[in-house]
Design a protein around this motif. Sequence first.
Motif, short mmCIF file in Angstrom:
data_model
loop_
_atom_site.label_atom_id
_atom_site.label_comp_id
_atom_site.label_asym_id
_atom_site.label_seq_id
_atom_site.Cartn_x
_atom_site.Cartn_y
_atom_site.Cartn_z
N GLU A 291 0.82 -1.21 0.00
CA GLU A 291 0.00 0.00 0.00
C GLU A 291 0.86 1.26 0.00
OE1 GLU A 291 -2.36 -3.19 2.27
OE2 GLU A 291 -0.28 -2.51 2.10
N PHE A 292 1.98 1.24 0.73
CA PHE A 292 2.85 2.41 0.79
C PHE A 292 3.55 2.63 -0.55
CE2 PHE A 292 7.15 4.13 2.06
CZ PHE A 292 6.71 5.43 2.29
N GLY A 293 4.05 1.56 -1.15
CA GLY A 293 4.69 1.68 -2.45
C GLY A 293 3.73 2.21 -3.50
N ARG A 294 2.49 1.74 -3.43
CA ARG A 294 1.48 2.22 -4.37
C ARG A 294 1.18 3.70 -4.15
NH1 ARG A 294 -0.74 2.57 -9.16
NH2 ARG A 294 -3.00 2.72 -9.19
N TYR B 40 2.51 9.36 -10.05
CA TYR B 40 3.43 9.65 -11.15
C TYR B 40 3.25 8.72 -12.34
CZ TYR B 40 5.41 12.15 -7.24
OH TYR B 40 5.56 12.97 -6.15
N GLY B 41 2.13 8.00 -12.36
CA GLY B 41 1.80 7.21 -13.53
C GLY B 41 2.14 5.73 -13.45
N ALA B 42 2.61 5.25 -12.33
CA ALA B 42 2.95 3.83 -12.20
C ALA B 42 1.69 3.00 -12.10
CB ALA B 42 3.84 3.60 -10.98
N PRO B 43 1.68 1.80 -12.69
CA PRO B 43 0.51 0.92 -12.57
C PRO B 43 0.42 0.32 -11.17
CG PRO B 43 2.27 -0.22 -13.72
CD PRO B 43 2.74 1.19 -13.51
N ALA B 44 -0.72 -0.28 -10.88
CA ALA B 44 -0.92 -0.91 -9.57
C ALA B 44 -0.38 -2.33 -9.63
CB ALA B 44 -2.40 -0.92 -9.21
N GLN C 39 5.16 -1.85 -17.86
CA GLN C 39 6.27 -1.67 -16.91
C GLN C 39 6.61 -0.19 -16.82
OE1 GLN C 39 9.67 -4.59 -16.51
NE2 GLN C 39 10.74 -2.92 -17.54
N TRP C 40 6.76 0.27 -15.59
CA TRP C 40 7.11 1.68 -15.32
C TRP C 40 8.39 1.70 -14.49
CZ3 TRP C 40 7.70 4.38 -10.73
CH2 TRP C 40 7.68 5.78 -10.80
N THR C 41 9.37 2.51 -14.92
CA THR C 41 10.67 2.54 -14.26
C THR C 41 11.08 3.99 -14.00
OG1 THR C 41 11.30 0.55 -15.45
CG2 THR C 41 13.06 1.74 -14.33
N ALA C 42 11.63 4.24 -12.82
CA ALA C 42 12.09 5.59 -12.47
C ALA C 42 13.41 5.50 -11.73
CB ALA C 42 11.05 6.29 -11.59
N LEU C 43 14.33 6.40 -12.09
CA LEU C 43 15.56 6.57 -11.32
C LEU C 43 15.24 7.44 -10.10
CD1 LEU C 43 18.18 7.26 -14.14
CD2 LEU C 43 17.76 5.10 -12.93
#
Length: 454
Positions: free
Chosen positions: A40-43, A49-53, A85-89
């Motif tokens: 829940e915290f990660g979500r 910022y557009g990341a999927p669940a 897939q969503w990736t962020a630095l």
Amino acid sequence: MAEESWHAARLIPTSGINGADEQERRATSALLAVMSAVREFGRALTQPYGAPAGTVQTFIEVPFTLGDGKSFPDGLIRVARGQRQWTALVEVKTGTNELQAEQLERYLDIAKEQGFDALITISNEIPPMAGQHPTRVDKRKLKKVALHHIPWSEVLTVAVLQKEYRGVADPDQAWILGELIRYLEHPKSGALEFSDMGPSWVPVRESVSAGTLRPTDATVPEAAGRFDALVRYAGLRLGRQLGTDVVPALTRREQTEPLVRTQALVGQLATTSTMTASLRIPGAVGTLSVTADLRAARITCHVDVEAPREGRPTTRVNWLVRQLRDAPETVRLESWAAHARGAGSAELLRVVRDNPAALIGDPAKELRTFRVALTSTAGTKRGRGRGAFIDSVLDAIDDFYAQVIQNLKPWMPAPPRMRAAEETEPVAAALVSTALSSQDAPEPAASAVEQGAA
């Protein structure tokens, strides 16, 4: 040895932090590890910022080659759901360290080359409004990669709201999130509170006192921006106590064009020596507005309340006063009548309690709006502590909410009542008519079979 002196074992200890590098590395690792462990915290941190669940994976100090050199961003977040897939630095700063434009632009180039979606920065820098970034970078590098910023105070707020109010399904994960909260609240973690009004604060305050401040002075926009940042921080702080999202009340144009808000605040400061901002609190009777008067060294918080739409003027005033039974007697009340021009009536609460008519200018006019305000002394120092401007604003906002706003409810008309059935008096038997004309309907005609039988 008494057990009171024993130290509880912590999942994320603050002991052993030596220097800024170790502080930054430990904060990064702790945050990213808990993001992947507590779904829940990660979500909550990645969804805006557009990341999927999906499943959150996190890594620290991932090496990348760009040109002839190697770079090591502090972290990497990957969220996958199905084929998406969503990736962020991630770049992190702790303490008073600030983000560097050159470093961020290098990471943006890496993200573009790798096909990543975003670069997320975390530091103690708080932009005046959400969506802004504290560091200016080449906008051309943002065409393919998004740049987002999260202050440490916002990270802590999201963690507290998730654990204490929104909930974590797994008890073990809730305990892990609680360990992160304890760590971030410790001074050694490097996740500092808002602690400085900036180098422009003292020159601006001195110019206001001397009456020489001009809107074209280079120091004014920075001071105005720091004030907005302070109010935003106050909202995050208040939200942690209330268990809800408290955000600055901005117009749609101010949200899309931050320069409009800055210019308006600069003009207000230069012409009236005041700065005003507002906070929107879910469920509150109205927005909480705070005005800092630098010349008079006063902080005023106020909320506007719609008056009841029925009843005499004194009845409407009493409706408000009853809700302020626990408020300080120095609270100032103002009232405005419908279609009235100019200033309304104003009086202190202690006077209105004894004489509600003191708040009524013209008894023949309908009262439409009340304003409830509380003024306190403003500090002058740019930092934190006794006599500091920051502490005076934070205390004023917290006190006004606790003593006034949380006790106010909007007026609601009484629900309509069902019409009672009319009671009819019984008719005496002697007055009951037996004539055919008094029957409800004619008797049905006898059938042929009945006539033959007769």
